[in-house]
Write a protein that holds these residues in place. Structure first.
Motif, PDB file in Angstrom:
ATOM      1  N   ALA A 198      61.168  20.484  93.374  1.00 44.00           N
ATOM      2  CA  ALA A 198      62.084  21.177  94.297  1.00 44.00           C
ATOM      3  C   ALA A 198      63.392  20.425  94.485  1.00 44.00           C
ATOM      4  O   ALA A 198      64.095  20.644  95.466  1.00 44.00           O
ATOM      5  CB  ALA A 198      61.417  21.426  95.651  1.00 44.00           C
ATOM      6  N   HIS A 199      63.747  19.562  93.527  1.00 42.46           N
ATOM      7  CA  HIS A 199      65.005  18.823  93.619  1.00 42.46           C
ATOM      8  C   HIS A 199      66.142  19.517  92.883  1.00 42.46           C
ATOM      9  O   HIS A 199      67.290  19.082  92.985  1.00 42.46           O
ATOM     10  CB  HIS A 199      64.818  17.399  93.061  1.00 42.46           C
ATOM     11  CG  HIS A 199      64.006  16.526  93.955  1.00 42.46           C
ATOM     12  ND1 HIS A 199      63.605  15.255  93.607  1.00 42.46           N
ATOM     13  CD2 HIS A 199      63.510  16.736  95.203  1.00 42.46           C
ATOM     14  CE1 HIS A 199      62.904  14.725  94.586  1.00 42.46           C
ATOM     15  NE2 HIS A 199      62.824  15.607  95.567  1.00 42.46           N
ATOM     16  N   ALA A 245      59.390  26.359  95.408  1.00 40.21           N
ATOM     17  CA  ALA A 245      58.908  25.212  96.179  1.00 40.21           C
ATOM     18  C   ALA A 245      57.773  25.558  97.128  1.00 40.21           C
ATOM     19  O   ALA A 245      56.927  24.700  97.430  1.00 40.21           O
ATOM     20  CB  ALA A 245      60.065  24.581  96.956  1.00 40.21           C
ATOM     21  N   ASP A 246      57.714  26.798  97.611  1.00 39.24           N
ATOM     22  CA  ASP A 246      56.695  27.181  98.590  1.00 39.24           C
ATOM     23  C   ASP A 246      55.438  27.774  97.953  1.00 39.24           C
ATOM     24  O   ASP A 246      54.516  28.184  98.676  1.00 39.24           O
ATOM     25  CB  ASP A 246      57.277  28.194  99.580  1.00 39.24           C
ATOM     26  CG  ASP A 246      58.378  27.592 100.437  1.00 39.24           C
ATOM     27  OD1 ASP A 246      58.350  26.366 100.658  1.00 39.24           O
ATOM     28  OD2 ASP A 246      59.277  28.348 100.864  1.00 39.24           O
ATOM     29  N   VAL A 276      50.649  14.192  95.512  1.00 41.32           N
ATOM     30  CA  VAL A 276      51.725  13.333  95.021  1.00 41.32           C
ATOM     31  C   VAL A 276      52.903  13.431  95.987  1.00 41.32           C
ATOM     32  O   VAL A 276      53.353  14.538  96.295  1.00 41.32           O
ATOM     33  CB  VAL A 276      52.165  13.764  93.611  1.00 41.32           C
ATOM     34  CG1 VAL A 276      53.298  12.870  93.104  1.00 41.32           C
ATOM     35  CG2 VAL A 276      50.989  13.732  92.645  1.00 41.32           C
ATOM     36  N   PRO A 277      53.436  12.303  96.482  1.00 44.62           N
ATOM     37  CA  PRO A 277      54.603  12.374  97.378  1.00 44.62           C
ATOM     38  C   PRO A 277      55.755  13.133  96.736  1.00 44.62           C
ATOM     39  O   PRO A 277      55.955  13.068  95.519  1.00 44.62           O
ATOM     40  CB  PRO A 277      54.960  10.894  97.605  1.00 44.62           C
ATOM     41  CG  PRO A 277      53.694  10.145  97.329  1.00 44.62           C
ATOM     42  CD  PRO A 277      52.986  10.923  96.254  1.00 44.62           C
ATOM     43  N   ASP A 278      56.514  13.853  97.534  1.00 48.05           N
ATOM     44  CA  ASP A 278      57.618  14.667  97.029  1.00 48.05           C
ATOM     45  C   ASP A 278      58.538  13.872  96.107  1.00 48.05           C
ATOM     46  O   ASP A 278      58.965  14.360  95.069  1.00 48.05           O
ATOM     47  CB  ASP A 278      58.438  15.242  98.185  1.00 48.05           C
ATOM     48  CG  ASP A 278      57.694  16.343  98.931  1.00 48.05           C
ATOM     49  OD1 ASP A 278      56.613  16.732  98.472  1.00 48.05           O
ATOM     50  OD2 ASP A 278      58.198  16.791  99.966  1.00 48.05           O
ATOM     51  N   ARG A 279      58.839  12.644  96.498  1.00 47.41           N
ATOM     52  CA  ARG A 279      59.797  11.843  95.718  1.00 47.41           C
ATOM     53  C   ARG A 279      59.285  11.513  94.330  1.00 47.41           C
ATOM     54  O   ARG A 279      60.070  11.196  93.430  1.00 47.41           O
ATOM     55  CB  ARG A 279      60.124  10.552  96.467  1.00 47.41           C
ATOM     56  CG  ARG A 279      58.939   9.594  96.590  1.00 47.41           C
ATOM     57  CD  ARG A 279      59.288   8.326  97.348  1.00 47.41           C
ATOM     58  NE  ARG A 279      58.144   7.424  97.440  1.00 47.41           N
ATOM     59  CZ  ARG A 279      57.197   7.497  98.355  1.00 47.41           C
ATOM     60  NH1 ARG A 279      57.252   8.449  99.266  1.00 47.41           N
ATOM     61  NH2 ARG A 279      56.185   6.642  98.367  1.00 47.41           N
ATOM     62  N   ASP A 280      57.950  11.563  94.143  1.00 46.75           N
ATOM     63  CA  ASP A 280      57.368  11.202  92.848  1.00 46.75           C
ATOM     64  C   ASP A 280      57.100  12.412  91.958  1.00 46.75           C
ATOM     65  O   ASP A 280      56.611  12.255  90.845  1.00 46.75           O
ATOM     66  CB  ASP A 280      56.060  10.423  93.056  1.00 46.75           C
ATOM     67  CG  ASP A 280      56.284   9.072  93.706  1.00 46.75           C
ATOM     68  OD1 ASP A 280      57.387   8.516  93.530  1.00 46.75           O
ATOM     69  OD2 ASP A 280      55.365   8.585  94.390  1.00 46.75           O
TER      70      ASP A 280
END
Length: 305
Positions: A197-198, A206-207, A218-222
């Motif tokens: 979702a970046h 994304a939803d 998995v964390p969003d940033r990863d």
């Protein structure tokens, strides 16, 4: 420079486009399950695949310490001239290799090749990286065993939707192992290449529950890890790629971006955009879908020449 989406459209008969538009106007728009309860209900309602003749061989293969059930289709009329590894779609959380039996049987006979369908593990019971682990294992098994088992070393890979994502993730893993050159091409239909979702295209989905099921741990940033979102990968050194997508697909922008990144990385990439076509269109009963599948088959056949 002038640029228009229509310039990317595949040239297909106008009557096929009109018929496709009529078909989709009369068809209720679908949506994926919103939670695990709906997913279980959708799985239970999924009709059993139709039997094909001759049926596939069912076996379990092993590589890199992973055992995976597969369905093996051999062509009629002689030894195969290559092997295609087909990965089914279904949002990483639905489907089986058997859902591709009709296409895989037709592909094996039409191209005179062996076709392997993979029963990779599904989310959320088996989230990432289970599915790419399974796909990589079968690909490595082919790299090691194709000549002995099928009498050929000519290999291709392909998939639709989540299957296309997994096919590309598999190629990236094989490249990092130094064996991707064993694959002569990849035919990818409407894959999703950003689950983070970046990007604008990634935010469109994304939803969707399938993302939570597959990579919710998995964390969003990863989620920009290339194994999850191939759009962020170093895409150099891959075999020729065919990207097929419909102009009405929510993943159109994702596929346009992937085509640009593959080309910028120096790969041989061909993008085919079909007008009036939504996500999953090659599995629908339209002449437009048949034309697209014939095009994919012709492209794959060239990889075995």
């Amino acid at each position: 420079m002038r640029f228009a989406l229509e310039a990317l459209f595949v040239d297909v008969p106008a009557e096929q486009i009109a018929a496709a538009r009529d078909f989709y106007r009369s068809r209720a728009a679908g949506r994926g399950p919103a939670d695990f309860a709906e997913l279980k209900e959708a799985r239970a309602k999924k009709p059993a695949p139709r039997a094909v003749v001759p049926p596939p061989l069912e076996e379990t293969v092993e590589a890199a310490g992973v055992r995976v059930p597969v369905r093996v289709f051999l062509p009629d009329g002689g030894p195969p001239r290559g092997v295609h590894l087909g990965i089914h779609g279904g949002g990483f959380y639905m489907g089986t290799a058997a859902q591709g039996d009709e296409r895989h049987r037709a592909l094996a006979d039409a191209l005179r090749i062996a076709v392997i369908g993979i029963d990779y593990r599904l989310a959320p019971e088996h989230p990432w990286p289970a599915a790419p682990d399974d796909c990589e294992a079968v690909a490595l098994w082919l790299v090691e065993q194709a000549e002995t088992r099928f009498g050929t070393t000519r290999l291709t890979i392909g998939g639709s939707s989540a299957g296309a994502t997994l096919a590309l993730a598999t190629l990236l893993r094989l490249r990092d192992r130094g064996v991707v050159d064993r694959f002569a091409g990849a035919a990818l239909r409407f894959g999703t290449y950003d689950l983070s979702a970046h990007t604008p295209s990634g935010r469109l989905i994304a939803d969707e529950y399938f993302i939570q099921a597959y990579v919710g741990h998995v964390p969003d940033r990863d989620r920009t890890l290339p194994d999850i979102s191939p759009l962020y990968a170093d895409l150099s050194g891959l075999p020729p790629v065919l990207l097929v997508v419909g102009s009405e697909d929510i993943l159109l922008e994702d596929n346009l971006t992937m085509a640009g990144r593959l080309s910028a990385a120096g790969n041989d990439v061909e993008l085919r955009v079909y007008p009036a076509a939504p996500h999953g269109f090659t599995g629908h009963p339209t002449a437009l879908a048949a034309t697209a599948i014939d095009g994919v088959n012709s492209w794959l056949s060239e990889r075995f020449d």
